[in-house]
Design a protein around this motif. Structure first.
Motif, short mmCIF file in Angstrom:
data_model
loop_
_atom_site.label_atom_id
_atom_site.label_comp_id
_atom_site.label_asym_id
_atom_site.label_seq_id
_atom_site.Cartn_x
_atom_site.Cartn_y
_atom_site.Cartn_z
N ALA A 45 0.84 -1.21 0.00
CA ALA A 45 0.00 0.00 0.00
C ALA A 45 0.87 1.25 0.00
O ALA A 45 0.60 2.21 -0.74
N LEU A 46 1.92 1.24 0.81
CA LEU A 46 2.83 2.39 0.87
C LEU A 46 3.51 2.60 -0.47
O LEU A 46 3.63 3.72 -0.96
N GLU A 47 3.93 1.50 -1.10
CA GLU A 47 4.58 1.59 -2.41
C GLU A 47 3.64 2.20 -3.45
O GLU A 47 4.05 3.04 -4.26
N LYS A 48 2.38 1.79 -3.46
CA LYS A 48 1.41 2.34 -4.42
C LYS A 48 1.21 3.84 -4.20
O LYS A 48 1.15 4.61 -5.15
N ALA A 49 1.11 4.24 -2.94
CA ALA A 49 0.96 5.67 -2.62
C ALA A 49 2.21 6.43 -3.06
O ALA A 49 2.10 7.54 -3.63
N ALA A 50 3.39 5.86 -2.83
CA ALA A 50 4.64 6.51 -3.20
C ALA A 50 4.74 6.67 -4.71
O ALA A 50 5.17 7.73 -5.21
N VAL A 51 4.34 5.67 -5.46
CA VAL A 51 4.38 5.74 -6.92
C VAL A 51 3.44 6.84 -7.41
O VAL A 51 3.80 7.64 -8.28
N ASP A 52 2.25 6.91 -6.84
CA ASP A 52 1.32 7.97 -7.24
C ASP A 52 1.86 9.35 -6.89
O ASP A 52 1.71 10.30 -7.67
N ALA A 53 2.50 9.48 -5.74
CA ALA A 53 3.09 10.77 -5.35
C ALA A 53 4.18 11.16 -6.34
O ALA A 53 4.29 12.32 -6.74
N PHE A 54 4.98 10.18 -6.75
CA PHE A 54 6.03 10.44 -7.73
C PHE A 54 5.42 10.91 -9.05
O PHE A 54 5.90 11.86 -9.68
N LYS A 55 4.34 10.28 -9.47
CA LYS A 55 3.65 10.67 -10.70
C LYS A 55 3.09 12.08 -10.62
O LYS A 55 2.93 12.76 -11.64
N GLN A 93 -0.64 21.00 -0.75
CA GLN A 93 0.10 19.74 -0.81
C GLN A 93 -0.44 18.76 0.22
O GLN A 93 -0.63 17.58 -0.08
N VAL A 94 -0.68 19.25 1.43
CA VAL A 94 -1.19 18.40 2.50
C VAL A 94 -2.51 17.77 2.08
O VAL A 94 -2.71 16.56 2.22
N GLU A 95 -3.41 18.58 1.55
CA GLU A 95 -4.71 18.05 1.13
C GLU A 95 -4.54 17.00 0.04
O GLU A 95 -5.16 15.94 0.08
N GLN A 96 -3.70 17.29 -0.93
CA GLN A 96 -3.46 16.35 -2.02
C GLN A 96 -2.91 15.03 -1.49
O GLN A 96 -3.35 13.95 -1.90
N LEU A 97 -1.98 15.11 -0.54
CA LEU A 97 -1.35 13.89 -0.03
C LEU A 97 -2.23 13.15 0.97
O LEU A 97 -2.17 11.93 1.06
N ILE A 98 -3.08 13.87 1.70
CA ILE A 98 -4.05 13.20 2.57
C ILE A 98 -5.04 12.40 1.72
O ILE A 98 -5.38 11.26 2.04
N ASP A 99 -5.50 13.00 0.62
CA ASP A 99 -6.40 12.29 -0.30
C ASP A 99 -5.71 11.05 -0.87
O ASP A 99 -6.30 9.97 -0.95
N LEU A 100 -4.46 11.20 -1.26
CA LEU A 100 -3.69 10.09 -1.81
C LEU A 100 -3.52 8.99 -0.77
O LEU A 100 -3.71 7.81 -1.06
N ALA A 101 -3.17 9.37 0.44
CA ALA A 101 -2.99 8.39 1.51
C ALA A 101 -4.28 7.63 1.79
O ALA A 101 -4.27 6.40 1.96
N ALA A 102 -5.40 8.34 1.81
CA ALA A 102 -6.69 7.70 2.06
C ALA A 102 -7.03 6.68 0.98
O ALA A 102 -7.61 5.62 1.26
N LYS A 103 -6.66 6.98 -0.25
CA LYS A 103 -6.93 6.09 -1.39
C LYS A 103 -6.30 4.71 -1.16
O LYS A 103 -6.86 3.70 -1.56
#
Length: 140
Positions: A45-55, A93-103
């Motif tokens: 799950a962490l890896e998927k979130a990290a890949v999306d953040a990189f994208k 950024q925080v909002e974007q990453l909180i949404d990403l983390a929740a996903k």
């Protein structure tokens, strides 16, 4: 959409971090490395979130295993950006990453940065550059 209570808590924390840095004398005009912290008990799950953040254009650190006070272990990584100490930009950024983390069911653990000394010599300052008298410009 991100949890509004968590977003409000993070907005308050952002303003507190910025205020404390500036009160301590950190350079208000510097570019800061902002480190957003993610953690999860699932590497996948962490890896998927990290890949999306990189994208999304963020730099991502290698995942690390961290042992908590209760002895349990989590995987964590930092999502990095560079910018001014601007609360509105950091909030976005925080909002974007909180949404990403929740996903991906990953925890957003806040953000941090480092003190920037306003009296430090600028690394790009040509006056402080070392000049090698023997350098011919040829690279091997």
């Amino acid at each position: 959409m991100a949890n509004e209570a968590l977003l409000e808590e993070q907005r308050e924390e952002t303003r507190l971090i910025i205020e404390e840095l500036l009160d301590d004398g950190s350079d208000p005009d510097a570019l800061y490395t902002i480190e957003h912290h993610l953690s999860c008990d699932s590497f996948d799950a962490l890896e998927k979130a990290a890949v999306d953040a990189f994208k999304l254009g963020y730099e991502v650190t290698e995942p690390e295993e961290l042992e908590l006070e209760d002895g349990s272990k989590v995987m964590c990584c930092d999502i990095l950006s560079e910018g001014a100490l601007n609360a509105e930009l950091i909030d976005a950024q925080v909002e974007q990453l909180i949404d990403l983390a929740a996903k991906y069911n990953v925890d957003y653990d806040g953000w941090g940065t480092y003190f920037e000394d306003p009296d430090a010599e600028d690394e790009d300052d040509e006056d402080g550059d070392y000049i090698d008298e023997d350098d011919t410009g040829t690279r091997h």
